[in-house]
Motif scaffolding. Structure first.
Motif, short mmCIF file in Angstrom:
data_model
loop_
_atom_site.label_atom_id
_atom_site.label_comp_id
_atom_site.label_asym_id
_atom_site.label_seq_id
_atom_site.Cartn_x
_atom_site.Cartn_y
_atom_site.Cartn_z
N GLY A 75 0.82 -1.21 0.00
CA GLY A 75 0.00 0.00 0.00
C GLY A 75 0.86 1.26 0.00
N ASP A 76 1.94 1.22 0.79
CA ASP A 76 2.86 2.37 0.82
C ASP A 76 3.53 2.56 -0.55
OD1 ASP A 76 2.23 2.75 3.46
OD2 ASP A 76 3.99 1.68 4.24
N LYS A 77 3.90 1.45 -1.20
CA LYS A 77 4.53 1.54 -2.51
C LYS A 77 3.54 2.07 -3.56
CE LYS A 77 7.97 -2.11 -1.88
NZ LYS A 77 8.45 -3.43 -2.33
N ALA A 78 2.29 1.62 -3.44
CA ALA A 78 1.28 2.11 -4.39
C ALA A 78 1.07 3.61 -4.21
CB ALA A 78 -0.04 1.36 -4.18
N LEU A 79 1.03 4.07 -2.98
CA LEU A 79 0.86 5.49 -2.70
C LEU A 79 2.04 6.30 -3.24
CD1 LEU A 79 -0.70 7.79 -1.39
CD2 LEU A 79 0.47 7.24 0.77
N ALA A 80 3.24 5.79 -3.02
CA ALA A 80 4.42 6.50 -3.50
C ALA A 80 4.44 6.57 -5.02
CB ALA A 80 5.68 5.79 -2.98
N ALA A 81 4.10 5.48 -5.68
CA ALA A 81 4.07 5.45 -7.15
C ALA A 81 3.00 6.38 -7.69
CB ALA A 81 3.85 4.03 -7.64
N SER A 82 1.84 6.41 -7.03
CA SER A 82 0.75 7.27 -7.47
C SER A 82 1.14 8.74 -7.35
CB SER A 82 -0.49 6.98 -6.65
OG SER A 82 -1.55 7.87 -6.98
N ARG A 83 1.79 9.09 -6.23
CA ARG A 83 2.21 10.47 -6.04
C ARG A 83 3.27 10.87 -7.09
NH1 ARG A 83 2.72 10.71 0.59
NH2 ARG A 83 0.44 10.88 1.00
N GLY A 92 4.08 17.57 -17.05
CA GLY A 92 3.93 17.36 -18.47
C GLY A 92 4.51 16.07 -19.00
N SER A 93 4.95 15.20 -18.11
CA SER A 93 5.52 13.92 -18.54
C SER A 93 4.45 12.84 -18.40
CB SER A 93 6.76 13.56 -17.71
OG SER A 93 7.77 14.55 -17.88
N GLY A 94 3.53 12.83 -19.35
CA GLY A 94 2.41 11.91 -19.27
C GLY A 94 2.82 10.46 -19.37
N ALA A 95 3.78 10.18 -20.28
CA ALA A 95 4.19 8.79 -20.46
C ALA A 95 4.84 8.24 -19.19
CB ALA A 95 5.18 8.68 -21.63
N GLU A 96 5.71 9.04 -18.59
CA GLU A 96 6.34 8.62 -17.35
C GLU A 96 5.32 8.50 -16.22
OE1 GLU A 96 9.49 7.75 -16.46
OE2 GLU A 96 9.93 7.73 -18.62
N LEU A 103 2.70 1.05 -12.07
CA LEU A 103 3.38 0.47 -10.90
C LEU A 103 2.50 0.53 -9.65
CD1 LEU A 103 7.03 1.84 -11.32
CD2 LEU A 103 6.25 -0.52 -11.58
N ALA A 104 1.76 1.64 -9.55
CA ALA A 104 0.84 1.77 -8.41
C ALA A 104 -0.24 0.70 -8.46
CB ALA A 104 0.22 3.17 -8.39
N LYS A 105 -0.74 0.43 -9.68
CA LYS A 105 -1.77 -0.61 -9.83
C LYS A 105 -1.22 -1.99 -9.46
CE LYS A 105 -4.34 1.76 -13.49
NZ LYS A 105 -4.77 1.71 -14.91
N VAL A 106 0.03 -2.25 -9.90
CA VAL A 106 0.63 -3.55 -9.54
C VAL A 106 0.76 -3.67 -8.02
CG1 VAL A 106 2.73 -4.94 -9.64
CG2 VAL A 106 1.87 -3.79 -11.70
N ALA A 107 1.20 -2.59 -7.40
CA ALA A 107 1.36 -2.60 -5.94
C ALA A 107 0.01 -2.79 -5.25
CB ALA A 107 2.02 -1.31 -5.48
N LEU A 108 -1.02 -2.14 -5.78
CA LEU A 108 -2.35 -2.28 -5.20
C LEU A 108 -2.86 -3.72 -5.36
CD1 LEU A 108 -3.99 1.08 -6.34
CD2 LEU A 108 -3.41 0.41 -4.00
N GLY A 109 -2.54 -4.34 -6.49
CA GLY A 109 -2.93 -5.74 -6.69
C GLY A 109 -2.25 -6.66 -5.68
#
Length: 237
Positions: A75-83, A92-96, A103-109
């Motif tokens: 959950g912490d990793k998902a939060l960090a990736a989402s932020r 402006g870096s949409g792809a990144e 990565l956040a979705k993987v962590a949430l899974g």
């Protein structure tokens, strides 16, 4: 041995009625000795089985804690990736940003999977905790019963020895009857009385013989006196 079998056996042994068992026994002391041996063996076997059950429970609890910790970590990793994705998207870096959202979705899974595993284990852990508590209580009762058995055994042996000593004493007292004319003591007393009577007879006989001798001596004295007086008369005439 299954957990249910362990629990049933421990409960049955712990509830055993010692007094009822003794009432049914032909030889209570031998039965108590056998019961003590059986109880000691059963307690040892039950302790091993209960220890294994407790060990399995502790492993499940450890796995559960690891799943809970893993869920929090993911959950912490998902939060960090989402932020991070939000920061990149704002820059402006949409792809990144999409990469970090994935990565956040993987962590949430992974978090969801860990939470499910933890939740699935909770009922089993709860039920096994109850079983372990009952097993521990049963073992405590078995230990108490073993102490009771040993105490009963010691009491029975002491009472048996006391009863045996009393019976021996009563038998000895019953065999000693000074008023019984057929007893050895009475016969010995009769023998002593006969010996005393014989001695009295001998004494009486000895006394009678001595009196006769003295009477004879007196008679001889009278004859001599008569002869002396006769001689005196002749001289005077």
């Amino acid at each position: 041995m299954t957990k249910q079998t362990i629990l049933g056996r421990v409960t049955q042994l712990a509830k055993a009625n010692v007094n009822a068992l003794l009432d049914q026994a032909e030889d209570p002391q031998k039965m108590l000795d056998q019961l003590i041996r059986d109880y000691a063996a059963n307690i040892s076997e039950a302790e091993q089985a209960v220890a294994a059950t407790i060990g399995n429970l502790r492993l499940m609890e450890q796995d559960h804690r690891e799943d809970v910790d893993a869920a929090k970590e993911w959950g912490d990793k998902a939060l960090a990736a989402s932020r991070k994705a939000d920061e990149l998207r704002a820059a402006g870096s949409g792809a990144e940003a999409d990469k970090f959202d994935n990565l956040a979705k993987v962590a949430l899974g992974r978090q969801l999977q860990s939470e499910k595993e933890a939740k699935t284990a909770e009922p089993t852990i709860a039920s096994q905790t109850v079983v372990v508590d009952k097993l521990k209580s049963g073992l405590d009762q078995m230990e108490s019963k073993l102490t009771e058995l040993k105490s009963k055994r010691d009491e029975l042996v002491a009472r048996a020895k006391s009863a045996q000593a009393q019976n021996q004493m009563m038998d000895s007292v019953k065999n000693i009857n000074v008023l019984d004319p057929t007893s050895e003591l009475s016969r010995f007393e009769d023998k002593v009385r006969r010996e005393e009577a014989k001695a009295m007879g001998k004494q009486e006989l000895a006394a009678s013989s001595l009196d006769a001798q003295f009477e004879q001596l007196d008679s001889l004295g009278d004859s001599a006196e008569v002869e002396a007086r006769l001689a005196a008369l002749k001289t005077a005439s």
